[in-house]
Design a protein around this motif. Structure first.
Motif, PDB file in Angstrom:
ATOM      1  N   LEU A   1     -23.253  56.012  -3.701  1.00  0.00           N
ATOM      2  CA  LEU A   1     -22.152  55.667  -2.804  1.00  0.00           C
ATOM      3  C   LEU A   1     -21.648  56.837  -1.977  1.00  0.00           C
ATOM      4  O   LEU A   1     -20.963  56.635  -0.976  1.00  0.00           O
ATOM      5  CB  LEU A   1     -20.972  55.113  -3.610  1.00  0.00           C
ATOM      6  CG  LEU A   1     -21.201  53.818  -4.379  1.00  0.00           C
ATOM      7  CD1 LEU A   1     -19.997  53.514  -5.265  1.00  0.00           C
ATOM      8  CD2 LEU A   1     -21.460  52.663  -3.424  1.00  0.00           C
ATOM      9  N   SER A   2     -21.958  58.056  -2.382  1.00  0.00           N
ATOM     10  CA  SER A   2     -21.280  59.185  -1.764  1.00  0.00           C
ATOM     11  C   SER A   2     -22.169  60.420  -1.761  1.00  0.00           C
ATOM     12  O   SER A   2     -23.329  60.375  -2.154  1.00  0.00           O
ATOM     13  CB  SER A   2     -19.973  59.462  -2.521  1.00  0.00           C
ATOM     14  OG  SER A   2     -19.241  60.484  -1.910  1.00  0.00           O
ATOM     15  N   ARG A   3     -21.586  61.512  -1.326  1.00  0.00           N
ATOM     16  CA  ARG A   3     -22.223  62.819  -1.338  1.00  0.00           C
ATOM     17  C   ARG A   3     -21.267  63.833  -1.962  1.00  0.00           C
ATOM     18  O   ARG A   3     -20.075  63.562  -2.102  1.00  0.00           O
ATOM     19  CB  ARG A   3     -22.583  63.270   0.080  1.00  0.00           C
ATOM     20  CG  ARG A   3     -23.724  62.489   0.734  1.00  0.00           C
ATOM     21  CD  ARG A   3     -23.922  62.911   2.166  1.00  0.00           C
ATOM     22  NE  ARG A   3     -25.003  62.191   2.791  1.00  0.00           N
ATOM     23  CZ  ARG A   3     -26.242  62.661   2.979  1.00  0.00           C
ATOM     24  NH1 ARG A   3     -26.535  63.887   2.575  1.00  0.00           N
ATOM     25  NH2 ARG A   3     -27.169  61.940   3.555  1.00  0.00           N
ATOM     26  N   GLY A   4     -21.800  64.998  -2.271  1.00  0.00           N
ATOM     27  CA  GLY A   4     -20.955  66.059  -2.793  1.00  0.00           C
ATOM     28  C   GLY A   4     -20.702  67.105  -1.720  1.00  0.00           C
ATOM     29  O   GLY A   4     -20.778  66.835  -0.526  1.00  0.00           O
ATOM     30  N   PHE A   5     -20.421  68.309  -2.161  1.00  0.00           N
ATOM     31  CA  PHE A   5     -20.274  69.435  -1.249  1.00  0.00           C
ATOM     32  C   PHE A   5     -21.123  70.568  -1.795  1.00  0.00           C
ATOM     33  O   PHE A   5     -20.934  70.999  -2.945  1.00  0.00           O
ATOM     34  CB  PHE A   5     -18.807  69.869  -1.140  1.00  0.00           C
ATOM     35  CG  PHE A   5     -18.562  70.888  -0.061  1.00  0.00           C
ATOM     36  CD1 PHE A   5     -18.453  70.489   1.266  1.00  0.00           C
ATOM     37  CD2 PHE A   5     -18.455  72.237  -0.362  1.00  0.00           C
ATOM     38  CE1 PHE A   5     -18.245  71.418   2.276  1.00  0.00           C
ATOM     39  CE2 PHE A   5     -18.232  73.179   0.633  1.00  0.00           C
ATOM     40  CZ  PHE A   5     -18.123  72.763   1.960  1.00  0.00           C
ATOM     41  N   LEU A   6     -22.089  71.023  -1.003  1.00  0.00           N
ATOM     42  CA  LEU A   6     -23.059  72.034  -1.440  1.00  0.00           C
ATOM     43  C   LEU A   6     -23.700  71.617  -2.766  1.00  0.00           C
ATOM     44  O   LEU A   6     -24.001  72.446  -3.626  1.00  0.00           O
ATOM     45  CB  LEU A   6     -22.378  73.410  -1.572  1.00  0.00           C
ATOM     46  CG  LEU A   6     -21.779  73.956  -0.281  1.00  0.00           C
ATOM     47  CD1 LEU A   6     -21.029  75.262  -0.548  1.00  0.00           C
ATOM     48  CD2 LEU A   6     -22.850  74.183   0.793  1.00  0.00           C
TER      49      LEU A   6
ATOM     50  N   LEU B   1     -31.455  77.566   6.291  1.00  0.00           N
ATOM     51  CA  LEU B   1     -30.447  76.688   6.882  1.00  0.00           C
ATOM     52  C   LEU B   1     -29.123  76.848   6.157  1.00  0.00           C
ATOM     53  O   LEU B   1     -28.071  77.024   6.773  1.00  0.00           O
ATOM     54  CB  LEU B   1     -30.920  75.237   6.809  1.00  0.00           C
ATOM     55  CG  LEU B   1     -29.869  74.170   7.153  1.00  0.00           C
ATOM     56  CD1 LEU B   1     -29.400  74.300   8.586  1.00  0.00           C
ATOM     57  CD2 LEU B   1     -30.420  72.771   6.901  1.00  0.00           C
ATOM     58  N   TYR B   2     -29.177  76.841   4.831  1.00  0.00           N
ATOM     59  CA  TYR B   2     -27.926  76.932   4.083  1.00  0.00           C
ATOM     60  C   TYR B   2     -27.385  78.348   3.979  1.00  0.00           C
ATOM     61  O   TYR B   2     -26.199  78.537   3.719  1.00  0.00           O
ATOM     62  CB  TYR B   2     -28.059  76.215   2.731  1.00  0.00           C
ATOM     63  CG  TYR B   2     -27.719  74.780   2.991  1.00  0.00           C
ATOM     64  CD1 TYR B   2     -26.407  74.356   3.009  1.00  0.00           C
ATOM     65  CD2 TYR B   2     -28.697  73.873   3.366  1.00  0.00           C
ATOM     66  CE1 TYR B   2     -26.082  73.072   3.344  1.00  0.00           C
ATOM     67  CE2 TYR B   2     -28.386  72.584   3.707  1.00  0.00           C
ATOM     68  CZ  TYR B   2     -27.064  72.184   3.696  1.00  0.00           C
ATOM     69  OH  TYR B   2     -26.723  70.918   4.067  1.00  0.00           O
ATOM     70  N   THR B   3     -28.227  79.332   4.195  1.00  0.00           N
ATOM     71  CA  THR B   3     -27.693  80.690   4.345  1.00  0.00           C
ATOM     72  C   THR B   3     -26.799  80.742   5.576  1.00  0.00           C
ATOM     73  O   THR B   3     -25.702  81.314   5.546  1.00  0.00           O
ATOM     74  CB  THR B   3     -28.834  81.709   4.474  1.00  0.00           C
ATOM     75  OG1 THR B   3     -29.639  81.688   3.297  1.00  0.00           O
ATOM     76  CG2 THR B   3     -28.278  83.113   4.668  1.00  0.00           C
TER      77      THR B   3
ATOM     78  N   ALA C   1     -21.563  70.275   7.333  1.00  0.00           N
ATOM     79  CA  ALA C   1     -22.926  70.655   6.944  1.00  0.00           C
ATOM     80  C   ALA C   1     -23.026  70.912   5.445  1.00  0.00           C
ATOM     81  O   ALA C   1     -24.076  70.718   4.848  1.00  0.00           O
ATOM     82  CB  ALA C   1     -23.363  71.904   7.720  1.00  0.00           C
ATOM     83  N   GLY C   2     -21.901  71.314   4.845  1.00  0.00           N
ATOM     84  CA  GLY C   2     -21.882  71.521   3.403  1.00  0.00           C
ATOM     85  C   GLY C   2     -22.127  70.237   2.621  1.00  0.00           C
ATOM     86  O   GLY C   2     -22.449  70.273   1.428  1.00  0.00           O
ATOM     87  N   MET C   3     -21.984  69.082   3.280  1.00  0.00           N
ATOM     88  CA  MET C   3     -22.189  67.808   2.604  1.00  0.00           C
ATOM     89  C   MET C   3     -23.594  67.250   2.814  1.00  0.00           C
ATOM     90  O   MET C   3     -23.921  66.191   2.293  1.00  0.00           O
ATOM     91  CB  MET C   3     -21.158  66.803   3.096  1.00  0.00           C
ATOM     92  CG  MET C   3     -19.736  67.226   2.768  1.00  0.00           C
ATOM     93  SD  MET C   3     -18.550  65.949   3.214  1.00  0.00           S
ATOM     94  CE  MET C   3     -17.027  66.828   2.873  1.00  0.00           C
ATOM     95  N   LEU C   4     -24.405  67.949   3.590  1.00  0.00           N
ATOM     96  CA  LEU C   4     -25.762  67.468   3.824  1.00  0.00           C
ATOM     97  C   LEU C   4     -26.658  67.640   2.602  1.00  0.00           C
ATOM     98  O   LEU C   4     -27.501  66.817   2.311  1.00  0.00           O
ATOM     99  CB  LEU C   4     -26.390  68.240   4.988  1.00  0.00           C
ATOM    100  CG  LEU C   4     -25.710  68.143   6.346  1.00  0.00           C
ATOM    101  CD1 LEU C   4     -26.444  69.034   7.338  1.00  0.00           C
ATOM    102  CD2 LEU C   4     -25.688  66.731   6.848  1.00  0.00           C
TER     103      LEU C   4
END
Length: 476
Positions: free
Chosen positions: A70-75, A143-145, A469-472
């Motif tokens: 249902l959802s996403r997190g953060f990082l 990308l995440y750096t 972007a932290g939630m991707l």
């Protein structure tokens, strides 16, 4: 061995799915990063805090979704990325910088902040070298750096160094647009297009995808993603027309019609979400009376409902919808004033204020350590309410700034939003929040947008893109 204590298994505990039973021990992965208590007290020296920097990062900024369906997190997937990259990688050092800057801001560790800025310059050089070595095949770690370095800049920002993260926003956007990194390639799932937060760029032709927060699959209501696409396309035209004093009445009338259509679509989406009582709908945990709010010494305490959500991601999606809806109402009011100086905007203001109260109702959920504790302490008159992790403050930056700079919102509410930003800056260590709060003085709160030319609205949108972007990134 029962797996029920893992956050990913809370669906079973909440009764949403049948218990899958016991897992084979060979499938279980034990990770050393499982959110320990970390030494961040004022009596701990800088060196010891730096030793635990990665643990602090995991504890303060990595959030798993309540339900991955249902959802996403953060990082959320960062622990796995860091495990593969290693403790001395550019990615790991970016995570350490972000965590240490937050602690240094919270505890006014000036020497540590200064040293971090030097470390940041050295790390940028290493990062550029690693990007050059990767060429056109940019890795997910790179990308995440870029995301973490941008978040570090948001956290460490001061009045003398605004806008530093714009380079990272552009870099992250370029990586995504180029298709060099696929965030969910195994699942064939959609990824965000950073230029338009919340919008989806499908990596497959799967027509079953309904967006990140939607009505049920059987609902005729369009997904929020589709409405937001129309909203951002509308934004590209609205500023030019409103800023042009010579705009014809025909142009204004057409813009008013488009705004009204968008406003109706937002209204229908919100009603469909609330009426279905889905897991994504807010639930009121309690109500703070005007008397209790008046007695409270907590700057973000406000009278009215206090809502809770499935998780931070769902709350943030709702707030993104709300600030967009309020903006549309404000545009309608401006156009009405241009077309007819005698128009009554009472209904538009009332609707905007009603939506604003729902944003305010999310604030304790994102800023307090525990909502039940917050309600108990507020009602008892105590000012001792534990702060949430800083990630909650990051997720409120853009909604609060949007409300604080929007004249359709009452002045009292805009002043309240400015106080919340100041609290996030001082108690959560988010430097940009403190900078924004200082720009929102009495005079600028009465102005249109952009109270400080160094902090234009577009700049805030760029910061918001980095936070989204932290939630991707998703963990397994």
């Amino acid at each position: 061995m029962c797996d029920e204590l893992r956050p990913s298994c809370t669906r079973c505990i909440k009764g949403r799915h049948a218990c899958p039973g016991y897992k084979d021990e060979a499938e279980i992965i034990f990770r050393h990063w499982a959110r320990p208590e970390v030494p961040v007290h004022v009596d701990v020296n800088d060196a010891e805090i730096e030793t635990h920097a990665l643990d602090i990062f995991m504890h303060e900024f990595v959030v798993e979704p309540a339900d991955r369906a249902l959802s996403r997190g953060f990082l959320d997937g960062m622990p796995a990325l860091l495990s593969r990259a290693g403790p001395n990688s550019v990615l790991a050092n970016a995570a350490k910088l972000m965590a240490l800057a937050c602690v240094a801001n919270q505890q006014r560790r000036v020497a540590l902040l200064s040293r971090l800025d030097n470390d940041y310059c050295l790390l940028l050089r290493r990062f550029h070298e690693s990007l050059a070595a990767e060429g056109d095949h940019v890795t997910l770690a790179s990308l995440y750096t870029a995301v973490l370095l941008g978040l570090y800049e948001i956290i460490s920002e001061t009045e003398s160094s605004p806008k530093r993260q714009v380079t990272h926003v552009q870099g992250v956007g370029a990586i995504l647009v180029s298709g060099a990194s696929y965030l969910d390639w195994d699942a064939g799932a959609p990824i965000h297009e950073l230029g338009i937060p919340l919008l989806l760029k499908l990596t497959t032709s799967d027509t079953r995808t309904h967006g990140i927060l939607r009505a049920s699959a059987h609902s005729p209501t369009p997904p929020l993603d589709a409405i937001m696409i129309s909203f951002w396309q509308f934004l590209n035209r609205v500023s030019a027309v409103l800023d042009e004093s010579a705009s014809s009445k025909g142009e204004l009338a057409q813009l008013r019609h488009e705004a009204e259509t968008l406003e109706q679509r937002f209204t229908l989406w919100s009603a469909s979400q609330n009426s279905e009582r889905s897991a994504q709908a807010p639930t009121t945990a309690g109500v703070v009376s005007e008397q209790a709010a008046g007695r409270s010494a907590i700057p973000y305490c406000h009278s009215g409902a206090v809502d809770v959500y499935l998780d931070y991601y769902v709350a943030t999606v709702w707030n993104t919808y709300r600030k967009s809806h309020i903006y549309i109402l404000d545009v309608m009011m401006q156009i009405d004033a241009r077309l007819d100086a005698q128009v009554d905007s009472t209904d538009l203001k009332a609707k905007a204020e009603d939506i604003t109260t729902r944003v305010i109702a999310t604030i304790p959920f994102l800023l307090a350590h525990d909502v039940a504790e917050y309600l108990t302490q507020v009602r008892s008159g105590s000012s001792r309410v534990r702060a949430n992790r800083p990630v909650g403050g990051l997720l409120l930056l853009h909604p609060l700034y949007c409300l604080a700079t929007n004249p359709i919102v009452s002045l009292a509410t805009r002043q309240y939003c400015a106080r919340c930003l100041a609290w996030i800056g001082s108690h959560m260590g988010i430097g940009q929040a403190a900078v924004l709060a200082r720009t929102l003085d009495g005079e600028s709160l009465s102005a249109r947008l952009n109270p400080d030319p160094r902090l234009p609205f577009q700049f805030m949108s760029e910061s918001n893109n980095l936070i989204w972007a932290g939630m991707l990134l998703q963990g397994g």
